[in-house]
Design a protein around this motif. Structure first.
Motif, PDB file in Angstrom:
ATOM      1  N   ALA A 185       1.191  -1.449   0.126  1.00 31.29           N
ATOM      2  CA  ALA A 185       0.396  -0.032   0.213  1.00 31.29           C
ATOM      3  C   ALA A 185       1.015   1.414  -0.115  1.00 31.29           C
ATOM      4  O   ALA A 185       0.462   2.341  -1.067  1.00 31.29           O
ATOM      5  CB  ALA A 185      -1.134   0.318   1.346  1.00 31.29           C
ATOM      6  N   GLN A 188       2.202   2.363  -3.276  1.00 35.68           N
ATOM      7  CA  GLN A 188       1.158   2.454  -3.739  1.00 35.68           C
ATOM      8  C   GLN A 188       0.726   3.964  -3.652  1.00 35.68           C
ATOM      9  O   GLN A 188      -0.006   4.517  -4.447  1.00 35.68           O
ATOM     10  CB  GLN A 188       0.515   1.507  -4.107  1.00 35.68           C
ATOM     11  CG  GLN A 188       0.146   0.349  -5.624  1.00 35.68           C
ATOM     12  CD  GLN A 188      -0.356  -0.804  -5.495  1.00 35.68           C
ATOM     13  OE1 GLN A 188      -1.876  -0.233  -5.649  1.00 35.68           O
ATOM     14  NE2 GLN A 188       0.114  -1.601  -5.613  1.00 35.68           N
ATOM     15  N   SER A 189       1.019   4.780  -2.812  1.00 35.95           N
ATOM     16  CA  SER A 189       0.514   5.846  -2.423  1.00 35.95           C
ATOM     17  C   SER A 189      -0.865   5.666  -1.729  1.00 35.95           C
ATOM     18  O   SER A 189      -1.189   6.319  -2.149  1.00 35.95           O
ATOM     19  CB  SER A 189       0.690   6.746  -3.785  1.00 35.95           C
ATOM     20  OG  SER A 189       2.230   7.049  -3.449  1.00 35.95           O
ATOM     21  N   LYS A 190      -1.674   4.571  -0.996  1.00 33.37           N
ATOM     22  CA  LYS A 190      -2.328   4.563  -1.185  1.00 33.37           C
ATOM     23  C   LYS A 190      -2.407   3.444   1.072  1.00 33.37           C
ATOM     24  O   LYS A 190      -1.588   3.225   1.551  1.00 33.37           O
ATOM     25  CB  LYS A 190      -3.392   2.681  -0.854  1.00 33.37           C
ATOM     26  CG  LYS A 190      -3.400   2.769  -3.097  1.00 33.37           C
ATOM     27  CD  LYS A 190      -3.867   1.970  -3.828  1.00 33.37           C
ATOM     28  CE  LYS A 190      -4.510   2.307  -5.431  1.00 33.37           C
ATOM     29  NZ  LYS A 190      -5.099   0.559  -5.984  1.00 33.37           N
ATOM     30  N   SER A 191      -3.726   3.921   1.754  1.00 33.58           N
ATOM     31  CA  SER A 191      -3.551   3.467   2.479  1.00 33.58           C
ATOM     32  C   SER A 191      -3.954   1.567   2.546  1.00 33.58           C
ATOM     33  O   SER A 191      -4.613   1.158   1.457  1.00 33.58           O
ATOM     34  CB  SER A 191      -4.624   4.594   3.338  1.00 33.58           C
ATOM     35  OG  SER A 191      -5.976   3.433   2.958  1.00 33.58           O
ATOM     36  N   GLN A 193      -5.974  -0.145   4.424  1.00 34.79           N
ATOM     37  CA  GLN A 193      -8.175  -0.377   3.526  1.00 34.79           C
ATOM     38  C   GLN A 193      -7.990   0.026   2.056  1.00 34.79           C
ATOM     39  O   GLN A 193      -8.781  -0.524   1.659  1.00 34.79           O
ATOM     40  CB  GLN A 193      -8.742   0.379   4.384  1.00 34.79           C
ATOM     41  CG  GLN A 193      -9.701   0.281   3.769  1.00 34.79           C
ATOM     42  CD  GLN A 193      -9.786  -1.745   5.477  1.00 34.79           C
ATOM     43  OE1 GLN A 193     -10.200  -1.568   6.104  1.00 34.79           O
ATOM     44  NE2 GLN A 193     -11.176  -1.977   4.118  1.00 34.79           N
ATOM     45  N   GLN A 194      -7.466   1.054   1.544  1.00 30.37           N
ATOM     46  CA  GLN A 194      -8.086   1.298   0.397  1.00 30.37           C
ATOM     47  C   GLN A 194      -7.356   0.193  -0.887  1.00 30.37           C
ATOM     48  O   GLN A 194      -8.443   0.162  -1.732  1.00 30.37           O
ATOM     49  CB  GLN A 194      -7.259   2.388  -0.256  1.00 30.37           C
ATOM     50  CG  GLN A 194      -7.376   3.908   0.381  1.00 30.37           C
ATOM     51  CD  GLN A 194      -7.224   5.127  -0.448  1.00 30.37           C
ATOM     52  OE1 GLN A 194      -5.966   4.894  -0.442  1.00 30.37           O
ATOM     53  NE2 GLN A 194      -7.697   6.313  -0.108  1.00 30.37           N
ATOM     54  N   LEU A 195      -6.533  -0.275  -0.807  1.00 32.61           N
ATOM     55  CA  LEU A 195      -5.371  -1.335  -1.411  1.00 32.61           C
ATOM     56  C   LEU A 195      -6.286  -3.140  -0.703  1.00 32.61           C
ATOM     57  O   LEU A 195      -6.909  -2.891  -1.923  1.00 32.61           O
ATOM     58  CB  LEU A 195      -4.431  -1.754  -0.677  1.00 32.61           C
ATOM     59  CG  LEU A 195      -3.575  -2.451  -1.861  1.00 32.61           C
ATOM     60  CD1 LEU A 195      -3.409  -2.314  -2.689  1.00 32.61           C
ATOM     61  CD2 LEU A 195      -2.547  -3.354  -0.836  1.00 32.61           C
ATOM     62  N   ASP A 197      -9.096  -2.895  -0.866  1.00 35.43           N
ATOM     63  CA  ASP A 197     -10.268  -2.429  -1.061  1.00 35.43           C
ATOM     64  C   ASP A 197     -10.967  -2.874  -2.249  1.00 35.43           C
ATOM     65  O   ASP A 197     -11.607  -3.139  -2.494  1.00 35.43           O
ATOM     66  CB  ASP A 197     -11.075  -1.386  -0.467  1.00 35.43           C
ATOM     67  CG  ASP A 197     -11.828  -0.794   1.173  1.00 35.43           C
ATOM     68  OD1 ASP A 197     -12.324  -2.248   1.562  1.00 35.43           O
ATOM     69  OD2 ASP A 197     -11.891   0.034   0.840  1.00 35.43           O
ATOM     70  N   SER A 198      -9.499  -2.296  -3.130  1.00 35.25           N
ATOM     71  CA  SER A 198      -9.177  -2.475  -4.641  1.00 35.25           C
ATOM     72  C   SER A 198      -9.692  -4.669  -4.172  1.00 35.25           C
ATOM     73  O   SER A 198     -10.485  -4.489  -5.841  1.00 35.25           O
ATOM     74  CB  SER A 198      -8.336  -1.692  -5.019  1.00 35.25           C
ATOM     75  OG  SER A 198      -7.083  -2.378  -4.646  1.00 35.25           O
ATOM     76  N   TRP A 337      -0.095  -2.271  10.644  1.00 33.97           N
ATOM     77  CA  TRP A 337      -1.531  -3.167  10.159  1.00 33.97           C
ATOM     78  C   TRP A 337      -1.427  -4.213  10.811  1.00 33.97           C
ATOM     79  O   TRP A 337      -1.594  -5.158   9.715  1.00 33.97           O
ATOM     80  CB  TRP A 337      -1.007  -2.834   8.367  1.00 33.97           C
ATOM     81  CG  TRP A 337      -2.567  -2.714   8.077  1.00 33.97           C
ATOM     82  CD1 TRP A 337      -2.412  -3.969   7.260  1.00 33.97           C
ATOM     83  CD2 TRP A 337      -3.732  -2.673   7.203  1.00 33.97           C
ATOM     84  NE1 TRP A 337      -3.753  -4.275   5.834  1.00 33.97           N
ATOM     85  CE2 TRP A 337      -4.487  -3.045   7.106  1.00 33.97           C
ATOM     86  CE3 TRP A 337      -3.856  -0.967   8.445  1.00 33.97           C
ATOM     87  CZ2 TRP A 337      -5.547  -2.999   6.550  1.00 33.97           C
ATOM     88  CZ3 TRP A 337      -5.684  -1.597   8.020  1.00 33.97           C
ATOM     89  CH2 TRP A 337      -6.536  -1.751   6.578  1.00 33.97           C
TER      90      TRP A 337
END
Length: 653
Positions: A185, A188-191, A193-195, A197-198, A337
């Motif tokens: 994550a 990829q400059s994501k949180s 949770q965003q990762l 979820d995708s 995490w």
């Protein structure tokens, strides 16, 4: 294996045979195709046996190997039986051939450990219930063909259980915590949770494409799951089975685990991920696995079907030797995490102690107050865990010990599948040989992919994928054997059958015994055989049993040649229609038996044959019926339900 030279005379002989024997030979060839796909203990080898065959019969040998039994109706000589005389009635010859083939299957099966039948919950109507899980897939990347494989197998078993009237809890989902996910994550400059979820959306999209229909989709980031994990921790802690200590070892981020020497290559490289492990020292919480070591071993020995196939059980028992007795770390201080350890926010619960409990938390209904007791009332214990052999240790040793500590019942079966390769090589992005499941399904359809991975690779064994073999098997089994037969029946009947009619109404005399018709006899046998093999997670043999009905109908079609008789006398026309109606009833049953594997194709066949009277599928529909099939009467010209795949564009792929 016979040389290519030795095969040429047989091929020449086959070309000179009567059509019905060429059809039988084709059925034998369809059965043997699979022997090039599934791999067992003798990967890459081919074992062959030759049976003497009287002149005039074009099947000169049977291929039998440890993992795929080629059964061909029409074997002409077996242990002194001869079926070469044309004077014998056709029904007698088919019966003798089928008996011979069954003996071949029995002999071949005895050469390896037989696969036990699953111990499933039953009632008078059939199956009572089934709780079934795939692994919870690690949410660090898009789904791949290795993710699709256990999902297809699980869905096939779930659909079979629903056919038998069972209340099914089919669980799949995502394992969403861990250091590796946090690292990905961040890259990829994501949180995190965003990762996750995708990736959860991608998995659900793939399941939709594959017609995989789970009842529950577990996500370990859900609040109800966190409550369950915390309760499990407290139960184990109260039993004195959790303690804290310093630990130093070689850690693989990919495995999310400390590795033993035998799990690493030279230079402390992970044997699975081919990446160097990290030397770590940290204070962690540990679970007293050693306390339950002997209890787990005893449970496995006393319950031979607990780990399937049997070869995997042997491997687990080797791991459980006293010299290996140990505890295992169940927390990590190196990442934030995860689910915090109750009472110690400096650490998060280890991903496996967390993820395995997704099997329970996913069973909860929205109105349930999350608790382990509530999960027990919603379908636990699981009847079947379907997992890859690379995560056996966590499921067959750690997981039972955790459940014992918490006084929870153990799953009934842990069924492990093998690895997939492509063209004999391990799949990898560096080799450029990864088979992506979404393009595969979009190119060939869900039924084709489901059929190949459930029917052409023996569950529990390693299997190889190549586009050449994939297309060959799909064309042979679905397009030629079944699809072409359906198209011929629909075309001929809709041209010549004026009203819904039972085959019994077209009998020429009271003495004609349609009960003994070879297609009917094959259908009656296939229902029982298919059920047995579905419940043994031996899907290649289950589908082979179902398609044996189509094989018998194709043989009969070639012998009767209804397209000729329909141009003859009224008596000939009645015979042609009567024969095709019997064949069609056999195909209807075949479609029901195949529906766990090929739900779309089976639904199309049943819709074409039954018309508006098509109903929800149940096992009762495998009973033979003499009722008229309304979809066969004169009507629109049918389109091919499963056209052949053109292999040319896929050569070299």
């Amino acid at each position: 294996m016979p040389s290519q030279r030795s095969l040429r005379p047989a091929a020449a002989t086959a070309a000179a045979l009567p059509p019905r024997w060429r059809s039988v030979g084709a059925a034998a060839k369809r059965a043997t195709d699979c022997s090039f796909v599934a791999f067992g203990p003798h990967a890459g080898s081919m074992r062959s046996r030759q049976r003497s065959v009287p002149q005039g019969i074009g099947i000169s040998f049977f291929r039998i190997q440890t993992n795929c039994v080629a059964i061909a109706a029409g074997l002409a000589s077996f242990r002194g039986r001869h079926i070469s005389s044309a004077r014998k009635p056709w029904s007698c010859r088919v019966a003798l051939a089928a008996e011979a083939a069954a003996e071949v299957a029995t002999e071949a099966s005895s050469s390896r450990s037989k696969r036990p039948t699953l111990h499933l919950q039953r009632n008078e109507a059939g199956l009572e219930g089934l709780t079934l899980t795939t692994p919870l897939f690690y949410a660090n990347g898009s789904p791949h063909i290795g993710s699709a494989y256990p999902a297809i197998a699980s869905d096939v078993l779930a659909r079979y259980a629903r056919l038998r009237g069972a209340s099914v809890h089919f669980v799949t989902g995502m394992d969403e915590h861990g250091e590796k996910i946090a690292q990905t994550a961040a890259g990829q400059s994501k949180s995190p949770q965003q990762l996750v979820d995708s990736f959860a959306a991608e998995f659900q999209e793939l399941w939709n494409l594959l017609a995989v229909v789970p009842d529950h989709f577990a996500r370990t980031t859900q609040e109800k799951h966190k409550v369950i994990v915390a309760e499990m921790w407290q139960r184990c802690l109260a039993k004195g089975d959790i303690y804290k200590k310093d630990y130093t070892g070689w850690y693989c981020v990919g495995c999310e685990a400390y590795l033993d020497d035998e799990e690493m290559l030279e230079g402390h490289v992970c044997a699975i991920h081919q990446k160097p492990c990290i030397r770590r020292s940290e204070e962690n919480f540990f679970f007293r696995l050693s306390k339950y070591w002997d209890d787990v071993k005893r449970h496995i020995v006393q319950n031979p079907g607990f780990i399937l196939p049997a070869s995997r059980q042997s491997q687990i028992l080797v791991w459980l030797e006293d010299d290996n007795k140990r505890d295992f770390s169940i927390s990590r201080a190196s990442t934030a995490w995860g689910i915090p350890v109750p009472g110690d926010d400096s650490q998060v619960i280890y991903v496996w102690f967390d993820a395995l409990l997704g099997y329970l938390s996913s069973l909860l209904h929205p109105e349930d107050t999350p608790s382990l007791d509530a999960a027990l009332s919603r379908g636990w214990p699981a009847d079947v865990h379907i997992i890859g052999k690379d995560i056996m240790r966590f499921h067959a040793i750690y997981w039972p010990a955790m459940l014992m500590s918490a006084d929870l019942p153990l799953p009934r079966h842990i069924c492990t599948h093998g690895f997939l390769t492509k063209d004999g090589l391990k799949m990898g992005k560096s080799l450029g040989n990864v088979v992506e499941p979404v393009p595969l399904v979009k190119s060939f359809g869900a039924d084709a992919v489901r059929f190949f991975f459930s029917s052409c690779i023996g569950f529990g064994e390693d299997g190889d994928f190549s586009y050449e073999v994939f297309i060959k098997r799909i064309n042979s089994g679905l397009a030629n054997e079944l699809g072409n037969l359906v198209h011929r029946l629909l075309t001929l009947c809709r041209k010549n059958l004026q009203e819904p009619t039972s085959a019994l109404d077209l009998k020429d005399s009271e003495h004609e015994d349609l009960e003994a018709h070879p297609v009917r006899q094959e259908a009656l046998k296939a229902v029982e055989v298919a059920a047995h093999f579905y419940e043994s997670i031996d899907f290649p043999k289950a589908t082979s049993a179902a398609l044996s009905i189509a094989t018998a109908a194709n043989v009969r079609m070639t012998e009767i040649a209804p397209w000729t008789k329909l141009k003859g006398s009224e008596t000939d026309k009645r015979e042609a229609l009567r024969e095709m109606l019997v064949m069609a009833e056999g195909v209807r049953i075949c479609a029901v038996l195949m529906s766990p594997v090929t739900p779309e194709l089976s639904g199309k066949i049943l819709k074409e044959f039954l018309g508006d009277s098509a109903e929800a599928r149940t096992w009762n529909q495998t009973d033979w019926s003499w009722d008229a099939l309304p979809g066969l009467v004169q009507g629109s010209k049918p389109s091919p339900l499963f056209p052949r795949i053109d292999a040319e564009p896929w050569k070299g792929m």
